[in-house]
Write a protein that holds these residues in place. Structure first.
Motif, short mmCIF file in Angstrom:
data_model
loop_
_atom_site.label_atom_id
_atom_site.label_comp_id
_atom_site.label_asym_id
_atom_site.label_seq_id
_atom_site.Cartn_x
_atom_site.Cartn_y
_atom_site.Cartn_z
N PRO A 160 28.57 37.97 22.75
CA PRO A 160 29.41 36.98 22.08
C PRO A 160 29.48 35.66 22.82
O PRO A 160 29.80 34.65 22.25
N GLY B 48 25.17 35.16 25.07
CA GLY B 48 26.29 34.27 25.39
C GLY B 48 26.65 34.26 26.85
O GLY B 48 27.82 34.15 27.20
N GLY B 109 38.72 38.19 33.88
CA GLY B 109 38.07 37.30 32.92
C GLY B 109 39.08 36.57 32.04
O GLY B 109 40.27 36.91 32.02
N VAL B 110 38.57 35.58 31.34
CA VAL B 110 39.40 34.88 30.36
C VAL B 110 39.79 35.87 29.26
O VAL B 110 40.84 35.77 28.65
N SER B 111 38.95 36.87 29.07
CA SER B 111 39.23 37.89 28.05
C SER B 111 40.61 38.50 28.27
O SER B 111 41.43 38.57 27.35
N TYR B 135 34.95 31.69 18.98
CA TYR B 135 34.63 32.88 19.76
C TYR B 135 35.11 34.12 18.99
O TYR B 135 36.19 34.13 18.44
N TYR B 138 38.87 35.96 19.08
CA TYR B 138 40.18 35.38 18.80
C TYR B 138 40.94 36.13 17.72
O TYR B 138 42.07 36.56 17.94
N ASN B 181 39.71 25.87 21.88
CA ASN B 181 38.55 26.15 22.74
C ASN B 181 37.57 24.99 22.66
O ASN B 181 36.69 24.96 21.81
N ASP B 213 41.59 27.63 25.89
CA ASP B 213 40.51 28.38 26.55
C ASP B 213 39.44 27.36 26.94
O ASP B 213 38.66 26.92 26.12
N ILE B 215 36.93 27.62 29.13
CA ILE B 215 35.93 28.32 29.93
C ILE B 215 34.61 27.56 30.04
O ILE B 215 33.88 27.72 30.99
N TYR B 216 34.33 26.67 29.06
CA TYR B 216 33.07 25.91 29.12
C TYR B 216 33.26 24.48 29.65
O TYR B 216 32.34 23.68 29.56
N SER B 245 32.94 32.87 34.63
CA SER B 245 31.77 33.46 33.98
C SER B 245 30.69 32.44 33.67
O SER B 245 29.52 32.67 33.95
N LYS B 246 31.05 31.33 33.08
CA LYS B 246 30.04 30.41 32.56
C LYS B 246 29.62 29.38 33.61
O LYS B 246 28.45 29.22 33.89
N ARG B 254 33.70 39.60 36.25
CA ARG B 254 34.90 39.76 35.43
C ARG B 254 36.11 39.12 36.10
O ARG B 254 37.03 39.80 36.56
N ILE B 255 36.08 37.81 36.19
CA ILE B 255 37.19 37.15 36.87
C ILE B 255 37.54 35.82 36.19
O ILE B 255 36.67 35.07 35.80
C1 LIG Z 1 35.12 30.89 24.33
C2 LIG Z 1 35.07 32.06 25.24
N1 LIG Z 1 36.20 32.50 25.81
C3 LIG Z 1 36.21 33.57 26.63
C4 LIG Z 1 35.04 34.27 26.91
C5 LIG Z 1 35.13 35.47 27.82
O1 LIG Z 1 34.99 35.09 29.12
P1 LIG Z 1 35.25 36.05 30.38
O2 LIG Z 1 33.90 36.50 30.84
O3 LIG Z 1 35.93 35.16 31.37
O4 LIG Z 1 36.12 37.17 29.93
C6 LIG Z 1 33.84 33.84 26.35
C7 LIG Z 1 32.58 34.57 26.62
O5 LIG Z 1 31.62 34.50 25.91
C8 LIG Z 1 33.86 32.71 25.50
O6 LIG Z 1 32.72 32.27 24.93
#
Ligand SMILES: Cc1ncc(COP(=O)(O)O)c(C=O)c1O
Lengths: 160, 396
Positions: A160, B48, B109-111, B135, B138, B181, B213, B215-216, B245-246, B254-255
């Motif tokens: 994803p 991804g 992770g952001v997850s 993403y 969500y 995001n 979010d 993350i990018y 992650s990115k 996983r952080i």
């Molecule tokens: C927009 C977005 N948020 C969160 C995540 C998850 O990131 P993490 O690896 O920090 O859990 C992803 C991963 O693809 C993402 O694309």
């Protein structure tokens, strides 16, 4: 722009002009023109393959020689360094700071070739005070490339 | 005297599964993944995550942590040294200052951070608005937190930005959270400071909480990234989510982390402390190294992504597939409408005929129809072959 082009070529000298142009947002003609200019200006000196001698089953002997020399009143180290660099056995030659002056990378077919080069030619040059020769035993990384292949592609095929 | 026992009503194990979990649709990405897995010789633009291995010094920091026997639990919030490095990093790059002791939570992770944020603030039926395509997590994450997911479509002609009018139109008295995001997965859309300010004004007026979010955010190729948390009156109503992650190619570690006012972090921490306890210490040590000394690696990776992006945009346009030039992240989201196929048929046809995997736009919400997502976290050599195959597939 030239800097970006150079780093792409340093990574892959075989990159196609069309690909380079798309990456750098210009035309293939412009890329070719630039590369030609860089070659003419001797910014790009050459393109070479980086070969793994072991896999190519070569028994090439490689050594690094630390050379101490007396600098000349005029020209310092340059004249002698140029002389040494001309030998075809010499792959690279650098002026160094520290306990010795020149670092010379050489390659020969056999141990005798290398030993002969050091004792008969290098050490006998006027101005050379001493040499210390170190033979390569094994290569792990050369010119930025690891011998060992990076871990196999283990990413999930779709994520994803 | 025994009370009568009513006969069992459960007929199949599925009946044990909670209704709100059962209602979550299968991920479109998973189905697609299974097919790709079963094939060989596939070039995947469906990935991804970065194609770079985590920079060596960061991996080494993890190894050192193990060598030193750093293998225990940490504080629920995460290592204080890491939280301090995070607050400095966020202050420097996002212009918001948080307090390491009370306003930062290190997560898996952001997850996890996203899940915690939603669970910490939603009462059943509260509405969470978010822009789409987005993403894949969500909508399900909102549903799992008993919220109601309200998607706001964004359009290519608006560069996939969230338009204030579209946000206003989606508001109801139940609206509680706006989830943002930018840069966006899968579109590469970004918002400037001025555009975010228009959104922020609505949030202040309607008292919305923002979960952002970002993350990018390091992977922004044009204008400097602005966080909505840095805008006037927003810090107190924003939960800022970020991770490693990115930007640092650390997906497997996983952080990630959340920064927010202390009460909100405390609420999230209550869930985290019982559900997770703490993020893995080895990953925390590696994350610290990334923040302290990872900047050059990050910039080098960004430059590579940028050049590959240029290549892909050029090639798709050359093929006659219009595409918005992504401003951030590492995805291209070209329109495939001109081929006469929908996203699903395009992606499956391309996979079967040419062994190139792209993700159908609909995996990112209904508004992704007519698009596919191509990841350029893929080596140049692979991208070159992929675009040749795609050109052959569409017959141009
Ligand atoms: C927009 C977005 N948020 C969160 C995540 C998850 O990131 P993490 O690896 O920090 O859990 C992803 C991963 O693809 C993402 O694309």
């Amino acid at each position: 722009m030239d800097e970006a082009l150079l780093s792409l070529l340093e990574e892959n000298a075989l990159a196609k002009p069309e690909t380079l142009a798309a990456q750098l947002q210009t035309t293939p003609e412009e890329i070719k023109r630039r590369i030609k200019q860089l070659e003419e200006d001797r910014v790009i000196l050459a393109y070479k393959a980086i070969v793994d001698d072991e896999r190519a089953k070569r028994t090439q002997v490689k050594a690094v020689i630390e050379v101490r020399v007396t600098p000349e009143r005029e020209g310092g180290f340059d004249r002698l360094a140029h002389r040494i660099a001309q030998y075809s056995e010499v792959q690279s030659c650098f002026l160094m700071s520290g306990g010795f002056d020149l670092l010379v990378f050489i390659e020969g077919k056999t141990l005798q070739d290398v030993a002969g080069f050091v004792s008969e030619r290098l050490s006998t040059l006027p101005g050379v005070l001493s040499t210390a020769t170190h033979f390569n035993l094994k290569t792990y990384k050369q010119q930025g490339v690891l011998r060992q292949k990076a871990a196999a592609e283990e990413r999930l095929a779709v994520s994803p | 005297m025994h009370l009568p026992i009513s006969p069992p009503t459960v007929n199949s194990p599925n009946d044990y599964v909670a209704e709100h979990v059962r209602s979550i649709p299968r991920s479109g990405i998973r189905d697609f993944f299974e097919i790709v897995q079963s094939m060989s010789g596939v070039i995947s633009l469906g990935i991804g995550e970065p194609d770079f291995v985590t920079p060596w010094h960061i991996r080494e920091a993890a190894i050192y942590a193990l060598e030193r026997g750093r293998t225990g639990y940490t504080s629920n919030l995460g290592l204080l040294r890491l939280r301090e490095a995070i607050t400095d990093y966020v202050a420097e790059h996002y212009s918001v200052r948080y307090t390491a002791a009370t306003e930062v939570l290190v997560t898996v992770g952001v997850s996890e951070a996203l899940d915690l944020a939603l669970r910490a603030v939603l009462n059943p039926g509260d509405e969470v608005l978010y822009h789409e395509p987005c993403y894949v997590s969500y909508s399900p994450s909102i549903a799992l937190a008993h919220g109601r997911a309200v998607a706001i479509g964004t359009r290519e002609e608006d560069e996939f930005k969230l338009r204030p009018a579209a946000l206003r139109a989606a508001l109801t008295p139940k609206s509680k959270v706006l989830l943002l995001n930018f840069p966006t997965n899968p579109t590469g859309g970004v918002m400037t400071a001025a555009e975010l300010e228009e959104i922020a004004a609505i949030c202040r007026e309607r008292n919305l909480l923002v979960i952002t979010d970002e993350i990018y955010s390091e992977l922004s190729y044009h204008e400097a990234h602005t966080s909505i948390a840095s805008l006037p009156g927003m810090r107190e109503r924003t939960i800022f989510l970020h991770g490693f992650s990115k930007a640092f190619a650390m997906t497997g570690f996983r952080i990630g982390y959340a920064c927010a006012p202390a009460v909100l972090i405390d609420a999230m921490m209550r869930i985290h402390q019982y559900g997770i306890l703490c993020a893995p210490i080895v990953s925390q040590e590696a994350a610290l190294e990334a923040l302290l000394r990872g900047r050059d690696d990050m910039q080098q990776m960004r430059e590579k992504y940028r050049l590959r992006r240029n290549f892909l945009v050029h090639k798709f346009r050359e093929m006659g597939l219009p595409c918005f030039e992504p401003r951030g992240a590492f995805y291209l989201f070209p329109s495939i409408k001109s081929t006469g196929k929908n996203s699903h048929d395009f992606a499956f046809g391309l996979l079967k005929q040419e062994q190139v995997a792209v993700v159908p736009g609909t995996a990112f919400g209904a508004s992704g129809e007519g698009h596919v997502r191509c990841s350029y976290a893929t080596a140049m050599e692979q991208l070159e072959i992929a675009v040749q195959r795609i050109a052959r597939f569409i017959g141009r």
